[in-house]
Design a protein around this motif. Structure first.
Motif, PDB file in Angstrom:
ATOM      1  N   ALA A  61     -11.455  -8.863  -1.330  1.00 58.81           N
ATOM      2  CA  ALA A  61     -10.379  -8.525  -2.263  1.00 58.81           C
ATOM      3  C   ALA A  61     -10.899  -8.160  -3.647  1.00 58.81           C
ATOM      4  O   ALA A  61     -10.143  -8.097  -4.601  1.00 58.81           O
ATOM      5  N   ARG A  62     -12.201  -7.911  -3.765  1.00 67.50           N
ATOM      6  CA  ARG A  62     -12.800  -7.529  -5.044  1.00 67.50           C
ATOM      7  C   ARG A  62     -12.497  -6.068  -5.345  1.00 67.50           C
ATOM      8  O   ARG A  62     -12.504  -5.229  -4.457  1.00 67.50           O
ATOM      9  N   ARG A  71     -14.823   0.562  -5.872  1.00 68.42           N
ATOM     10  CA  ARG A  71     -15.091  -0.362  -4.765  1.00 68.42           C
ATOM     11  C   ARG A  71     -13.841  -1.192  -4.522  1.00 68.42           C
ATOM     12  O   ARG A  71     -13.320  -1.826  -5.426  1.00 68.42           O
ATOM     13  N   GLN A  72     -13.357  -1.192  -3.270  1.00 67.13           N
ATOM     14  CA  GLN A  72     -12.199  -1.978  -2.842  1.00 67.13           C
ATOM     15  C   GLN A  72     -12.666  -2.843  -1.680  1.00 67.13           C
ATOM     16  O   GLN A  72     -12.838  -2.336  -0.569  1.00 67.13           O
ATOM     17  N   GLY A  73     -12.907  -4.121  -1.932  1.00 64.14           N
ATOM     18  CA  GLY A  73     -13.448  -4.977  -0.877  1.00 64.14           C
ATOM     19  C   GLY A  73     -14.848  -4.518  -0.535  1.00 64.14           C
ATOM     20  O   GLY A  73     -15.712  -4.455  -1.393  1.00 64.14           O
ATOM     21  N   THR A  74     -15.077  -4.164   0.726  1.00 67.24           N
ATOM     22  CA  THR A  74     -16.404  -3.710   1.142  1.00 67.24           C
ATOM     23  C   THR A  74     -16.508  -2.196   1.215  1.00 67.24           C
ATOM     24  O   THR A  74     -17.556  -1.671   1.561  1.00 67.24           O
ATOM     25  N   GLY A 100     -10.624  -0.355   1.865  1.00 68.23           N
ATOM     26  CA  GLY A 100     -11.161  -1.651   2.253  1.00 68.23           C
ATOM     27  C   GLY A 100     -11.014  -1.829   3.749  1.00 68.23           C
ATOM     28  O   GLY A 100     -10.423  -1.003   4.437  1.00 68.23           O
ATOM     29  N   GLU A 101     -11.536  -2.913   4.265  1.00 65.45           N
ATOM     30  CA  GLU A 101     -11.510  -3.142   5.706  1.00 65.45           C
ATOM     31  C   GLU A 101     -10.288  -3.938   6.154  1.00 65.45           C
ATOM     32  O   GLU A 101     -10.117  -4.180   7.348  1.00 65.45           O
ATOM     33  N   ARG A 123      -4.659   4.425  -0.265  1.00 64.05           N
ATOM     34  CA  ARG A 123      -4.118   3.531  -1.293  1.00 64.05           C
ATOM     35  C   ARG A 123      -5.213   2.640  -1.837  1.00 64.05           C
ATOM     36  O   ARG A 123      -5.840   1.891  -1.093  1.00 64.05           O
ATOM     37  N   ALA A 124      -5.429   2.732  -3.128  1.00 65.82           N
ATOM     38  CA  ALA A 124      -6.236   1.741  -3.829  1.00 65.82           C
ATOM     39  C   ALA A 124      -5.283   0.596  -4.166  1.00 65.82           C
ATOM     40  O   ALA A 124      -4.064   0.753  -4.057  1.00 65.82           O
TER      41      ALA A 124
END
Length: 145
Positions: A61-62, A71-74, A100-101, A123-124
């Motif tokens: 969730a970073r 960067r969204q998650g991984t 993200g995943e 979507r970010a």
């Protein structure tokens, strides 16, 4: 770093054990039976489970935005690959894949539609979605100069 959300904070690990310590202190001050073993067990269990949640949050969730990368998650997307930040009421973004995943936008976060250079809409997401939207808009304007 133009925008950052850590996804989880390590201070949260201390909340459960601190509460157990307060309960033990109240028991000692009031002269009642001390439940040291049970409260110690609960403190370790609460701290351990919370640590697992913080590790997962920081991995999945970073959110980090630099002048070059979102960067969204991984998952990371080059800012140069983002064509536009869509308006908040854009219908294309409502059904788009979340970056993200994860299967969707994480809880307590709001999605922001992005049109990529290849035409795809994604979507970010962020807790401070207005801050991320502003930072993305600034980053896109800076990358086109």
């Amino acid at each position: 770093m133009l925008f950052s959300e850590p996804g989880g904070r390590w201070r949260a690990v201390a909340y459960g054990p601190a509460l157990c310590a307060v309960i033990l202190l109240v028991e000692w001050l009031t002269g009642s039976t001390l439940h040291g073993f049970a409260l110690g067990f609960c403190a370790v269990a609460l701290g351990g489970f919370t640590a697992l949640q913080v590790v997962a949050g920081r991995a999945h969730a970073r959110v980090e935005l630099t002048p070059d990368t979102l960067r969204q998650g991984t998952e990371s997307v080059a800012v140069a690959h983002i064509a536009a930040v869509l308006p908040a009421d854009d219908d294309d973004a409502a059904d788009a894949r979340a970056l993200g995943e994860l299967s969707g936008v994480p809880r307590r976060r709001r999605g922001i539609g992005l049109r990529l250079a290849d035409g795809a809409v994604v979507r970010a997401w962020a807790i401070d979605h207005t801050g991320l939207r502003a930072a993305l808009t600034t980053a896109l304007a800076g990358s086109r100069e």
